[in-house]
Enzyme design. Structure first.
Site, short mmCIF file in Angstrom:
data_model
loop_
_atom_site.label_atom_id
_atom_site.label_comp_id
_atom_site.label_asym_id
_atom_site.label_seq_id
_atom_site.Cartn_x
_atom_site.Cartn_y
_atom_site.Cartn_z
CE LYS A 95 9.73 20.41 -10.65
NZ LYS A 95 9.07 19.28 -10.04
CG HIS B 132 -1.68 -1.23 1.46
ND1 HIS B 132 -2.94 -1.48 0.98
CD2 HIS B 132 -1.30 -2.35 2.13
CE1 HIS B 132 -3.33 -2.69 1.35
NE2 HIS B 132 -2.35 -3.25 2.05
CD GLU C 61 7.42 12.57 -14.79
OE1 GLU C 61 6.39 13.13 -14.45
OE2 GLU C 61 8.49 13.16 -15.01
CB SER D 283 11.35 22.95 -14.35
OG SER D 283 10.51 24.09 -14.38
#
Ligand code: ARG
Length: 458
Positions: free
Chosen positions: A283, A156, A290, A277
């Site tokens: 970043k 979980h 992704e 970014s």
């Protein structure tokens, strides 16, 4: 330009229809397989005296010339000639004249395209199996290089029990081993020759499909000519097994994304495999991971698209089936590129042992081991579970780790606790004690590593 099938027609094809039905802008990708199959077919026609040996030779030479032109990028594809098959046949006739028109004897585009696609799929299967092996190779290297690291294991996404990082990594080895197995099992179902089925019913010419099969490395002939030209189940299997690979890759990438977030900080992905970014200078984003995760979506979509194209089609060939190609091409490209990029990305990963160490202190992951400790001293598991639950609650309220509780505090919950309870609370002990087959103890993980390496060599 006159069409190969133009004889029966009085009017010209509407240009909109020409553009709508054309597929050469994507199926030209099958050109090398088309030529390979045509050469085998022409040789067979000559051997069987269906056409003269001389004509067969001229056809083969013409096709070889066309192959070179395509390889050198000199071949001009013409959309008004519809597809890869008609383009190549047309070029052959232009090149060698009338005898080029004999190539299509005892053949239809229906068995021709099925043959080309099977050859293409067989090659993709071999490539994908190879790429999976390379990916598994870097996983094994990564696991072996970090054999001493204990990390939180999750259920979980909540801290559950400590495990060896190598054990976690080798779980992926197993998933990809099954992916490979599925593709290996699919190969013989793909490797069957449809050529000779002709349009749907076979041919009156004395063909020798066994010879063609041998030339093309097919293990068998399709048993039923109608089935040969009308099913694409092997492509649906290809898409389905590809979807499973993408599912596994997406889980792997999801973990890299989570682990590399500064909130976890378990790993850093190399600069070469991350991006910045445009507005936030600090970043470093895991875009590659992704994108692999995101691309699983298109591969699942292709599977559904192909199932839907094939649904309810009456036998035998229907033009709907031309829609199979773009989806399987994109499926193969996506799976292959994802495997390549994931393989390279693994070697860029740096593990941050301190952060992982710190995370081991979160979430009371020793609780199950404390319960097992009481079980070993005669308490039933349910009873032990309840006692340890109370200890965890007490520790949470007092803002303490389980190993920071005193002997007296332990004794107040059960008289069965003794000093040795503190050794149980060490992650190294916890991991070592999980010595059941396939468990996370160093004994089993080292065994699994050895086995994995052997499987890779096979
Ligand atoms: N381009 C077609 C396809 O990909 C080739 C087969 C055409 N057959 C036909 N009967 N029109 O399916």
């Amino acid at each position: 330009m006159s069409k190969q099938w133009g004889g029966r027609f009085e009017e010209k094809t509407d240009p909109v229809v020409e553009a709508f039905t054309a597929s050469v802008h994507y199926d030209s990708r099958l050109a090398m397989y088309d030529i390979q199959a045509s050469i085998a077919h022409a040789r067979m026609l000559g051997r069987q005296r269906i056409i003269s040996q001389k004509d067969a030779q001229k056809i083969v030479q013409g096709l070889e010339c066309i192959r070179k032109e395509i390889e050198q990028g000199k071949f001009v594809w013409n959309p008004s000639l519809e597809d890869v098959h008609t383009n190549i046949e047309h070029a052959l006739i232009q090149k060698i004249g009338e005898c080029g028109k004999k190539l299509h004897t005892a053949r239809s585009r229906n068995d021709q395209v099925a043959t080309d696609v099977r050859l293409w799929t067989r090659a993709q299967i071999d490539t994908i199996i190879d790429l999976i092996t390379q990916f598994q190779g870097v996983l094994v290297e990564f696991a072996e290089a970090h054999l001493d690291i204990i990390t939180p294991g999750f259920t979980h996404l909540q801290p559950a029990q400590p495990v060896l990082l190598a054990h976690h990594i080798l779980a992926y080895f197993e998933m990809f081993q099954r992916d490979k197995m599925r593709f290996k099992e699919l190969r013989p179902r793909v490797n069957i020759l449809p050529l000779g089925a002709t349009a749907l019913a076979g041919t009156p010419h004395p063909i020798d499909p066994y010879y063609v099969a041998e030339q093309l490395g097919f293990e068998q002939l399709c048993a039923n000519s109608m089935d040969a030209v009308s099913d694409r189940d092997f492509l649906i299997e290809f898409c389905s097994y590809s979807a499973l690979i993408m599912m596994h890759l997406s889980r792997w990438c999801e973990e890299l994304i989570i682990w590399s977030s500064p909130l976890f900080g378990f790993i850093g992905i190399g600069d070469a495999f991350t991006t910045g970014s445009s507005i936030m200078p600090q970043k470093k984003n895991p875009d590659v991971a992704e994108l692999v995760r995101g691309k699983s979506g298109r591969v699942y979509g292709h599977l559904i698209a192909l199932l839907t194209v094939m649904k309810s089609l009456p036998l035998t060939y229907n033009r709907d089936m031309q829609e199979d190609k773009e989806v399987v091409f994109d499926t193969a490209d996506t799976v292959e590129n994802s495997l390549i990029v994931c393989t390279k990305m693994v070697s860029s990963i740096r593990v941050n042992q301190e952060n992982i160490q710190r995370a081991l202190d979160l979430g009371y992951m020793e609780a199950t081991d404390l319960a097992d400790y009481l079980v070993e001293r005669g308490v039933s598991f349910r009873e032990a579970h309840s006692i340890i639950g109370k200890i965890v609650l007490y520790a949470i309220k007092n803002k303490k780790h389980l190993r920071e509780l005193s002997m007296d505090e332990y004794k107040s919950f059960s008289s069965l606790f003794d000093k040795d309870v503190f050794t149980i609370l060490q992650p190294t002990t916890i991991v070592k004690r999980r010595n059941s087959p396939g468990g996370t103890s160093p004994y089993w993980v080292k065994k699994a590593l050895l086995k994995a390496k052997k499987q890779l060599i096979k």
